[in-house]
Write an enzyme that holds these catalytic residues in place. Structure first.
Site, PDB file in Angstrom:
ATOM      1  N   ARG A 171      -6.871   6.911  -8.827  1.00 40.49           N
ATOM      2  CA  ARG A 171      -5.738   6.015  -8.570  1.00 40.49           C
ATOM      3  C   ARG A 171      -4.468   6.538  -9.245  1.00 40.49           C
ATOM      4  O   ARG A 171      -3.677   5.794  -9.798  1.00 40.49           O
ATOM      5  CB  ARG A 171      -6.051   4.595  -9.040  1.00 40.49           C
ATOM      6  N   SER A 177      -7.235  -4.993  -5.046  1.00 40.71           N
ATOM      7  CA  SER A 177      -7.801  -4.845  -6.388  1.00 40.71           C
ATOM      8  C   SER A 177      -6.677  -4.682  -7.405  1.00 40.71           C
ATOM      9  O   SER A 177      -5.870  -3.756  -7.297  1.00 40.71           O
ATOM     10  CB  SER A 177      -8.733  -3.632  -6.439  1.00 40.71           C
ATOM     11  N   GLU A 213      -3.768  -1.694 -11.460  1.00 44.85           N
ATOM     12  CA  GLU A 213      -3.470  -0.696 -10.432  1.00 44.85           C
ATOM     13  C   GLU A 213      -2.015  -0.754  -9.976  1.00 44.85           C
ATOM     14  O   GLU A 213      -1.382   0.278  -9.794  1.00 44.85           O
ATOM     15  CB  GLU A 213      -4.389  -0.876  -9.213  1.00 44.85           C
TER      16      GLU A 213
END
EC number: 1.3.1.98
Length: 342
Positions: A168, A242, A338
């Site tokens: 990520r 998420s 994130e």
């Protein structure tokens, strides 16, 4: 030509639907619009924020700078050789819908992106986050991208090594965060495609459908079904998918945690480390389904934070920090958000 709109509202441009405004915003519908907007005298010296679908951002305040609203369209298909293997190349404008691109490639017989179905956002944002799901990441299907280099004042082409992809993560979240504006991305989809179904949840879904030898469309359909069961539709409930990354720990840490928490969910990584399921840890701390005013934790997936309207990003981040601190106190592991927080 990119025109700068003053005092531009951003509520429609982030999937949490938090109200904020930009000093200036420019609708970027062609690559040359990037340079035009950035060289406008009114934008000189201002910070710059690039927004696609706004599905990976938390706007806690107004943005006192220039927002580039990426709307560059277009998809082109070709053939190439990459590392000695034949690939289909798919080049898409930064403003193309990510899920739309995945659906189109699968329908056109160009498999390779199907595990990444139904991820919100635009093509231009995909390499920034190195988006991934169900065993596949952007880096696995990446060829190159074309971006405007703000330092050099020109367009450049970057390959996978240049982009320095991580979990990520990428160059565009680190040293290149304020340097590059992505205009288009080229993906390399294998001609000799093989299905990737090693991710346990995906394998179970395919087994439940009695599919032993899945085609790309089967995987696409299965991923869409799983995500629709677990994740809220941003059009109905504000969210960014998420919210927390799954933390990666070494073997000793994982073994020590497993001894204390036999139900710990983790996945072995190629380098010998383990990726722990942040959602499981959040659930174990009692947050799943918890509501705090207008914000909360989704009742079907503890990784997802939601905004049901009328709340603020400050409230959301207060909840996020409470979750982080509680998980750390119980498991000794720090989970990180994130989305980009502005």
């Amino acid at each position: 030509m990119a025109l700068l709109d003053p005092h531009y509202p951003l509520g429609r441009h982030n999937t949490f639907r938090f109200e904020a405004a930009a000093r200036y915003a420019a609708h970027v519908r062609a690559a040359q619009d990037i340079a035009e907007a950035l060289t406008d005298p009114r934008a000189r010296g201002l910070p710059v924020l690039v927004l696609g679908g706004g599905s990976n951002i938390v706007l806690t305040r107004d943005f006192d700078g220039l927002v580039l609203l990426m709307e560059i369209p277009g998809v082109q298909v070709g053939r190439a050789t990459l590392d000695g293997r034949a690939v289909h190349t798919v080049t898409a404008g930064a403003g193309e819908s990510w899920h739309g691109l995945v659906a189109r490639t699968v329908a056109d017989g160009l498999p390779g992106l199907e595990n990444l179905a139904l991820i919100p956002g635009t093509v231009g944002a995909a390499p920034i986050q190195n988006i991934g799901a169900y065993g596949v990441e952007i880096k696995d299907r990446f060829h190159s991208l074309r971006a405007y280099d703000r330092h050099a004042g020109e367009f450049v082409t970057l390959d996978a090594a240049d982009c320095a992809f991580g979990y990520r993560d990428s160059l565009f979240k680190r040293a290149g965060a304020d340097r590059y504006v992505i205009a288009e991305v080229t993906f390399a989809l294998p001609v000799d495609w093989q299905p990737d179904t090693h991710y346990a949840e995906l394998a179970r879904e395919l087994a439940a459908r009695d599919i032993a030898a899945p085609a790309a469309q089967d995987i696409f359909d299965a991923v869409v079904a799983i995500r629709r069961r677990k994740l809220p539709d941003p059009a109905e409930i504000g969210n960014a998918g998420s919210f927390f990354k799954n933390p990666i720990v070494d073997t000793a840490t994982r073994d020590a945690l497993l001894a204390r928490f036999p139900g710990l969910v983790g996945y072995a990584q190629p380098d010998g480390s383990y990726k722990l399921a942040a959602g499981w840890m959040i659930d174990q701390c009692g947050f799943k389904g918890r509501q705090s005013g207008a914000v909360g934790v989704y009742d079907k997936q503890a990784l997802v934070l939601v905004h049901r309207g009328g709340g603020s990003a400050v409230q959301l981040m207060t909840l996020a920090r409470e979750i982080q601190d509680t998980v750390h106190a119980r498991f000794g592991v720090r989970i990180e958000p994130e989305p980009v927080v502005i």
